[in-house]
Motif scaffolding. Structure first.
Motif, PDB file in Angstrom:
ATOM      1  N   MET A   1     -36.086   6.634 -15.106  1.00  0.00           N
ATOM      2  CA  MET A   1     -34.642   6.797 -15.005  1.00  0.00           C
ATOM      3  C   MET A   1     -34.272   7.693 -13.830  1.00  0.00           C
ATOM      4  O   MET A   1     -33.432   7.326 -13.028  1.00  0.00           O
ATOM      5  N   THR A   2     -34.911   8.874 -13.727  1.00  0.00           N
ATOM      6  CA  THR A   2     -34.595   9.783 -12.628  1.00  0.00           C
ATOM      7  C   THR A   2     -35.085   9.217 -11.299  1.00  0.00           C
ATOM      8  O   THR A   2     -34.481   9.463 -10.269  1.00  0.00           O
ATOM      9  N   HIS A   3     -36.176   8.455 -11.369  1.00  0.00           N
ATOM     10  CA  HIS A   3     -36.692   7.847 -10.135  1.00  0.00           C
ATOM     11  C   HIS A   3     -35.697   6.803  -9.598  1.00  0.00           C
ATOM     12  O   HIS A   3     -35.436   6.726  -8.399  1.00  0.00           O
ATOM     13  N   SER A   4     -35.112   5.983 -10.477  1.00  0.00           N
ATOM     14  CA  SER A   4     -34.148   4.973 -10.040  1.00  0.00           C
ATOM     15  C   SER A   4     -32.853   5.617  -9.550  1.00  0.00           C
ATOM     16  O   SER A   4     -32.232   5.124  -8.610  1.00  0.00           O
ATOM     17  N   ILE A   5     -32.448   6.722 -10.145  1.00  0.00           N
ATOM     18  CA  ILE A   5     -31.257   7.435  -9.662  1.00  0.00           C
ATOM     19  C   ILE A   5     -31.519   8.000  -8.276  1.00  0.00           C
ATOM     20  O   ILE A   5     -30.672   7.928  -7.391  1.00  0.00           O
ATOM     21  N   PHE A   6     -32.719   8.524  -8.064  1.00  0.00           N
ATOM     22  CA  PHE A   6     -33.076   9.066  -6.749  1.00  0.00           C
ATOM     23  C   PHE A   6     -33.090   7.957  -5.700  1.00  0.00           C
ATOM     24  O   PHE A   6     -32.601   8.138  -4.581  1.00  0.00           O
ATOM     25  N   VAL A   7     -33.636   6.785  -6.067  1.00  0.00           N
ATOM     26  CA  VAL A   7     -33.676   5.643  -5.139  1.00  0.00           C
ATOM     27  C   VAL A   7     -32.255   5.187  -4.809  1.00  0.00           C
ATOM     28  O   VAL A   7     -31.927   4.921  -3.642  1.00  0.00           O
ATOM     29  N   LEU A   8     -31.393   5.089  -5.824  1.00  0.00           N
ATOM     30  CA  LEU A   8     -30.001   4.704  -5.574  1.00  0.00           C
ATOM     31  C   LEU A   8     -29.295   5.724  -4.688  1.00  0.00           C
ATOM     32  O   LEU A   8     -28.523   5.363  -3.796  1.00  0.00           O
ATOM     33  N   LEU A  10     -30.726   7.672  -2.474  1.00  0.00           N
ATOM     34  CA  LEU A  10     -31.286   7.529  -1.130  1.00  0.00           C
ATOM     35  C   LEU A  10     -30.723   6.307  -0.416  1.00  0.00           C
ATOM     36  O   LEU A  10     -30.363   6.372   0.769  1.00  0.00           O
ATOM     37  N   VAL A  11     -30.594   5.180  -1.129  1.00  0.00           N
ATOM     38  CA  VAL A  11     -30.026   3.960  -0.539  1.00  0.00           C
ATOM     39  C   VAL A  11     -28.575   4.199  -0.149  1.00  0.00           C
ATOM     40  O   VAL A  11     -28.127   3.797   0.935  1.00  0.00           O
ATOM     41  N   GLU A  12     -27.825   4.865  -1.016  1.00  0.00           N
ATOM     42  CA  GLU A  12     -26.421   5.156  -0.698  1.00  0.00           C
ATOM     43  C   GLU A  12     -26.313   6.077   0.510  1.00  0.00           C
ATOM     44  O   GLU A  12     -25.466   5.870   1.383  1.00  0.00           O
ATOM     45  N   LEU A  13     -27.190   7.054   0.574  1.00  0.00           N
ATOM     46  CA  LEU A  13     -27.179   7.969   1.710  1.00  0.00           C
ATOM     47  C   LEU A  13     -27.485   7.231   3.015  1.00  0.00           C
ATOM     48  O   LEU A  13     -26.822   7.444   4.040  1.00  0.00           O
ATOM     49  N   LEU A  14     -28.468   6.338   2.989  1.00  0.00           N
ATOM     50  CA  LEU A  14     -28.813   5.564   4.190  1.00  0.00           C
ATOM     51  C   LEU A  14     -27.678   4.621   4.577  1.00  0.00           C
ATOM     52  O   LEU A  14     -27.395   4.433   5.760  1.00  0.00           O
TER      53      LEU A  14
END
Length: 193
Positions: A1-8, A10-14
Motif C-alpha cells: 500500500m505505501t509502496h503504491s502511494i510512493f509510486v503514484l 513519484l509519477v505525479e511529481l515527474l
C-alpha cells in the motif's frame, strides 16, 4: 500500500515537472518574435531610404506627388509592427522563462547591468512597458499597439480617398472621429490601471 502511494507520488511529481518544463517551448515564440521584430525594423529603414529616394527624384523633376509621405507612413506602420513583436517577445520571456521578480530593485536587476549601447543610453530601471506581470497585461499592451497600427493604416489609406459628395465628407469625418475616440478610450482605460 505505501509502496503504491510512493509510486503514484513519484509519477505525479515527474508529470508536474514535465508539464512545467514545457514552458520552455515559449522560447521558440520569443526567438521568432525577436527575429520578426528585427526584420520589421530593417524593413522600416528600407522604407525610409526609399522615401529619401522618392523625395530627391521628385525634387529633380519639380513634381511632389506625396509618395514620400506614403513611404514614411509605411515605415511608421512597419516600425509599430516591429514594436508589437518586441513587446510580445519580451513579455513572453518575462512571463514564462525569467525568474526575476517584478518588484526587484533596479540595482539588483541583472537585465539592466550592461544594457547600454556602447556605454550610452543606460537604463536606470525597467521601462513601464517591460513590467508585464500577467498574460492579460501583455495582451492589453499588444492590443494598444495594434490599434495604433490600424490607425496608421487608416491614415495611409486616407491619402487615396476621393471626396466628391457631402456624404463622402461626412463618412470621412465620422471615420476620423471614431479613430480619435478609440485612442481616447484606450488612453483612459490605460490610465485607470
Amino acid at each position: 500500500m505505501t509502496h503504491s502511494i510512493f509510486v503514484l507520488f513519484l509519477v505525479e511529481l515527474l508529470n508536474q515537472q514535465a508539464i512545467f518544463d514545457f514552458r520552455f517551448l515559449a522560447l521558440f515564440a520569443v526567438a521568432g518574435s525577436l527575429a520578426g521584430s528585427l526584420l520589421c525594423f530593417l524593413n522600416g529603414c528600407i522604407y525610409i531610404v526609399d522615401a529619401y529616394r522618392v523625395y530627391w527624384s521628385s525634387c529633380v523633376k519639380g513634381v511632389h506627388s506625396g509618395q514620400m509621405v506614403l513611404r514614411l507612413v509605411e515605415a511608421i506602420d512597419v516600425y509599430l509592427a516591429g514594436t508589437v513583436m518586441l513587446i510580445f517577445g519580451m513579455g513572453l520571456y518575462g512571463l514564462f522563462i525569467s525568474n526575476v521578480p517584478h518588484d526587484v530593485h533596479p540595482s539588483d536587476d541583472r537585465a539592466l547591468k550592461g544594457s547600454s549601447f556602447f556605454g550610452m543610453f543606460a537604463l536606470k530601471e525597467r521601462p513601464k512597458w517591460m513590467k508585464i506581470s500577467s498574460l492579460d497585461e501583455l495582451k492589453t499592451k499588444v492590443g494598444h499597439v495594434i490599434v495604433m497600427i490600424l490607425l496608421v493604416k487608416m491614415f495611409e489609406r486616407s491619402k487615396m480617398v476621393t471626396i466628391a459628395t457631402g456624404m463622402d465628407l461626412l463618412s470621412y469625418s465620422v471615420c476620423i472621429f471614431l479613430s480619435s475616440a478609440s485612442l481616447y478610450i484606450l488612453h483612459n482605460l490605460h490610465k485607470q490601471e
